[in-house]
Design a protein around this motif. Structure first.
Motif, PDB file in Angstrom:
ATOM      1  N   TYR A   1       0.959  -1.250   0.041  1.00  0.00           N
ATOM      2  CA  TYR A   1       0.093  -0.108  -0.097  1.00  0.00           C
ATOM      3  C   TYR A   1       0.705   1.235  -0.153  1.00  0.00           C
ATOM      4  CZ  TYR A   1      -3.773  -3.252   1.170  1.00  0.00           C
ATOM      5  OH  TYR A   1      -4.687  -4.331   0.686  1.00  0.00           O
ATOM      6  N   ASN A   2       2.049   1.293   1.087  1.00  0.00           N
ATOM      7  CA  ASN A   2       2.750   2.340   0.893  1.00  0.00           C
ATOM      8  C   ASN A   2       4.082   2.123   0.452  1.00  0.00           C
ATOM      9  OD1 ASN A   2       0.864   4.392   2.050  1.00  0.00           O
ATOM     10  ND2 ASN A   2       1.259   3.314   4.119  1.00  0.00           N
ATOM     11  N   GLN A   3       4.215   0.896  -0.165  1.00  0.00           N
ATOM     12  CA  GLN A   3       5.433   0.414  -0.703  1.00  0.00           C
ATOM     13  C   GLN A   3       6.625   0.578   0.530  1.00  0.00           C
ATOM     14  OE1 GLN A   3       5.728   2.136  -4.726  1.00  0.00           O
ATOM     15  NE2 GLN A   3       5.147   0.170  -5.466  1.00  0.00           N
ATOM     16  N   LYS A   4       6.448   0.326   1.764  1.00  0.00           N
ATOM     17  CA  LYS A   4       7.594   0.496   2.623  1.00  0.00           C
ATOM     18  C   LYS A   4       8.113  -0.870   3.042  1.00  0.00           C
ATOM     19  CE  LYS A   4       5.843   4.934   4.862  1.00  0.00           C
ATOM     20  NZ  LYS A   4       5.563   5.375   6.086  1.00  0.00           N
ATOM     21  N   GLY A   5       9.136  -0.876   3.723  1.00  0.00           N
ATOM     22  CA  GLY A   5       9.677  -2.167   4.198  1.00  0.00           C
ATOM     23  C   GLY A   5      11.025  -2.272   3.779  1.00  0.00           C
ATOM     24  N   ILE A   6      11.722  -3.409   3.770  1.00  0.00           N
ATOM     25  CA  ILE A   6      13.139  -3.629   3.561  1.00  0.00           C
ATOM     26  C   ILE A   6      13.212  -4.706   2.226  1.00  0.00           C
ATOM     27  CG2 ILE A   6      15.377  -5.048   4.363  1.00  0.00           C
ATOM     28  CD1 ILE A   6      14.383  -4.604   7.269  1.00  0.00           C
ATOM     29  N   PHE A   7      13.916  -4.089   1.131  1.00  0.00           N
ATOM     30  CA  PHE A   7      13.783  -4.635  -0.178  1.00  0.00           C
ATOM     31  C   PHE A   7      15.293  -5.272  -0.316  1.00  0.00           C
ATOM     32  CE2 PHE A   7      10.371  -1.611  -0.444  1.00  0.00           C
ATOM     33  CZ  PHE A   7       9.344  -2.331  -1.116  1.00  0.00           C
ATOM     34  N   ILE A   8      15.283  -6.305  -0.880  1.00  0.00           N
ATOM     35  CA  ILE A   8      16.702  -7.252  -1.182  1.00  0.00           C
ATOM     36  C   ILE A   8      16.779  -6.881  -2.411  1.00  0.00           C
ATOM     37  CG2 ILE A   8      17.838  -9.354  -1.013  1.00  0.00           C
ATOM     38  CD1 ILE A   8      16.067 -10.208   1.048  1.00  0.00           C
ATOM     39  N   ASN A   9      18.084  -6.207  -2.894  1.00  0.00           N
ATOM     40  CA  ASN A   9      18.568  -6.322  -4.245  1.00  0.00           C
ATOM     41  C   ASN A   9      17.609  -5.489  -5.151  1.00  0.00           C
ATOM     42  OD1 ASN A   9      21.136  -7.555  -3.756  1.00  0.00           O
ATOM     43  ND2 ASN A   9      20.326  -9.625  -4.252  1.00  0.00           N
ATOM     44  N   ASP A  10      17.140  -6.036  -6.184  1.00  0.00           N
ATOM     45  CA  ASP A  10      16.218  -5.231  -7.325  1.00  0.00           C
ATOM     46  C   ASP A  10      14.813  -5.528  -6.787  1.00  0.00           C
ATOM     47  OD1 ASP A  10      18.211  -4.011  -8.368  1.00  0.00           O
ATOM     48  OD2 ASP A  10      18.671  -5.589  -9.704  1.00  0.00           O
ATOM     49  N   GLU A  11      14.530  -6.218  -5.544  1.00  0.00           N
ATOM     50  CA  GLU A  11      13.212  -6.593  -5.304  1.00  0.00           C
ATOM     51  C   GLU A  11      12.019  -5.302  -5.265  1.00  0.00           C
ATOM     52  OE1 GLU A  11      10.618  -9.086  -1.902  1.00  0.00           O
ATOM     53  OE2 GLU A  11      12.660  -8.068  -1.398  1.00  0.00           O
ATOM     54  N   THR A  12      11.032  -5.655  -5.971  1.00  0.00           N
ATOM     55  CA  THR A  12       9.990  -4.644  -6.149  1.00  0.00           C
ATOM     56  C   THR A  12       8.479  -4.951  -5.674  1.00  0.00           C
ATOM     57  OG1 THR A  12       9.520  -4.985  -8.414  1.00  0.00           O
ATOM     58  CG2 THR A  12      10.927  -3.219  -8.368  1.00  0.00           C
ATOM     59  N   ILE A  13       7.526  -4.528  -5.492  1.00  0.00           N
ATOM     60  CA  ILE A  13       6.297  -4.831  -5.081  1.00  0.00           C
ATOM     61  C   ILE A  13       5.240  -3.898  -5.712  1.00  0.00           C
ATOM     62  CG2 ILE A  13       6.287  -3.555  -2.740  1.00  0.00           C
ATOM     63  CD1 ILE A  13       4.847  -5.669  -1.578  1.00  0.00           C
ATOM     64  N   LYS A  14       4.339  -4.623  -6.254  1.00  0.00           N
ATOM     65  CA  LYS A  14       3.162  -3.907  -7.040  1.00  0.00           C
ATOM     66  C   LYS A  14       2.364  -3.104  -6.068  1.00  0.00           C
ATOM     67  CE  LYS A  14      -0.370  -4.286 -10.529  1.00  0.00           C
ATOM     68  NZ  LYS A  14      -1.086  -5.204 -11.132  1.00  0.00           N
ATOM     69  N   LYS A  15       2.192  -2.017  -6.389  1.00  0.00           N
ATOM     70  CA  LYS A  15       1.440  -1.076  -5.475  1.00  0.00           C
ATOM     71  C   LYS A  15       0.033  -1.210  -5.360  1.00  0.00           C
ATOM     72  CE  LYS A  15       0.745   3.915  -4.273  1.00  0.00           C
ATOM     73  NZ  LYS A  15       1.142   3.615  -2.782  1.00  0.00           N
ATOM     74  N   LYS A  16      -0.772  -1.247  -4.291  1.00  0.00           N
ATOM     75  CA  LYS A  16      -2.120  -1.616  -4.335  1.00  0.00           C
ATOM     76  C   LYS A  16      -2.855  -0.401  -3.902  1.00  0.00           C
ATOM     77  CE  LYS A  16      -1.999  -6.678  -3.342  1.00  0.00           C
ATOM     78  NZ  LYS A  16      -2.856  -7.644  -2.202  1.00  0.00           N
ATOM     79  N   GLU A  17      -3.965  -0.160  -4.346  1.00  0.00           N
ATOM     80  CA  GLU A  17      -4.823   1.186  -3.959  1.00  0.00           C
ATOM     81  C   GLU A  17      -5.712   0.613  -2.553  1.00  0.00           C
ATOM     82  OE1 GLU A  17      -5.023   4.041  -5.001  1.00  0.00           O
ATOM     83  OE2 GLU A  17      -3.852   3.717  -6.918  1.00  0.00           O
ATOM     84  N   GLY A  18      -5.822   1.546  -1.608  1.00  0.00           N
ATOM     85  CA  GLY A  18      -6.410   1.408  -0.530  1.00  0.00           C
ATOM     86  C   GLY A  18      -7.933   1.534  -0.628  1.00  0.00           C
ATOM     87  N   LYS A  19      -8.538   1.206   0.417  1.00  0.00           N
ATOM     88  CA  LYS A  19     -10.247   1.137   0.205  1.00  0.00           C
ATOM     89  C   LYS A  19     -10.536   2.453   0.103  1.00  0.00           C
ATOM     90  CE  LYS A  19     -11.083  -3.281   2.298  1.00  0.00           C
ATOM     91  NZ  LYS A  19     -11.700  -3.934   3.532  1.00  0.00           N
ATOM     92  N   LYS A  20     -11.456   2.725  -0.649  1.00  0.00           N
ATOM     93  CA  LYS A  20     -11.945   4.429  -0.691  1.00  0.00           C
ATOM     94  C   LYS A  20     -13.403   4.446  -0.169  1.00  0.00           C
ATOM     95  CE  LYS A  20      -9.202   5.365  -4.842  1.00  0.00           C
ATOM     96  NZ  LYS A  20      -9.155   5.784  -6.278  1.00  0.00           N
TER      97      LYS A  20
END
Length: 227
Positions: A207-226
């Protein structure tokens, strides 16, 4: 009522294959491993009688020595290792290690064939070039620093207290930026395992794309509930 013709069609559909070619397995273990002159490989054929874990009982010991250090690997007794030195008369020849097993028809031996080859290759690369894993700390106030003569990693990850982690033996850490960590080591398993332990404190969230990422790791952003 099912007629014989329909039964034959069903039988043909169950036995029909997608292709008619003979299946060929990919034998990674058959591929020889090349290594430089500054790497030495010694295979002690004496069976291990006091193993570190039960599965290493009666295994042999392979020692790989290089510019960066020494690694030892337990080798199953049915695995045969042959080392060939480069020919001085042929400038294109290289030092090679070949791995073989006693009986390719045995499933356990086939499974360990490619695994042993991969472990030996990782050990050779580790003592000659080493491994490095980069971690990115994405978050407000996330940062890391070294303490205790650079053997303790102190992380600020949004908790009420800093996270202290002792570096394993054989693993070093450098911090080029406060939110960038680089782990170094000759053992690929130890380096990646310690990186995974660090990541468990703040796994990447979508949701906020926060955290610890290893090398070129990415995560797809999700939209929060509206609302």
């Amino acid at each position: 009522m099912t007629t014989p013709f329909r039964q034959s069609l069903r039988l043909a559909a169950r036995t029909r294959s997608f292709h008619t070619s003979t299946p060929v397995a990919s034998h990674i273990g058959r591929k020889p491993i090349s290594f430089s002159d500054d790497v030495k490989i010694e295979h002690d054929l004496t069976p291990i009688t006091t193993p570190r874990i039960p599965s290493e009982l009666n295994n042999t010991l392979l020692t790989v020595t290089g510019p960066l250090g020494v690694q030892t690997l337990p080798i199953k007794p049915f695995v045969k290792i042959t080392t060939t030195k480069a020919s001085p008369d042929d400038p294109t020849s290289q030092n090679r290690v070949e791995i073989a097993i006693e009986d390719p028809e045995v499933k356990q031996q086939r499974a360990m064939w490619g695994t042993t080859r991969a472990l030996i290759n990782n050990a050779i690369n580790g003592v000659s070039e080493g491994y490095r894993v980069m971690l990115r700390l994405n978050g407000v106030g996330y940062r890391g620093m070294l303490e205790n003569k650079d053997r303790t990693l102190s992380l600020k990850l949004g908790y009420s207290h800093p996270v202290l982690m002792d570096l394993p033996q054989g693993v070093t850490c450098t911090i080029p930026q406060p939110n960038r960590l680089i782990l170094h080591g000759i053992n690929l398993q130890e380096v990646t395992e310690f990186a995974a332990k660090i990541q468990r404190w703040r796994k990447p969230e979508p949701y906020n794309q926060k955290g610890i990422f290893i090398n070129d790791e990415t995560i797809k952003k999700k939209e929060g509930k509206k609302k």
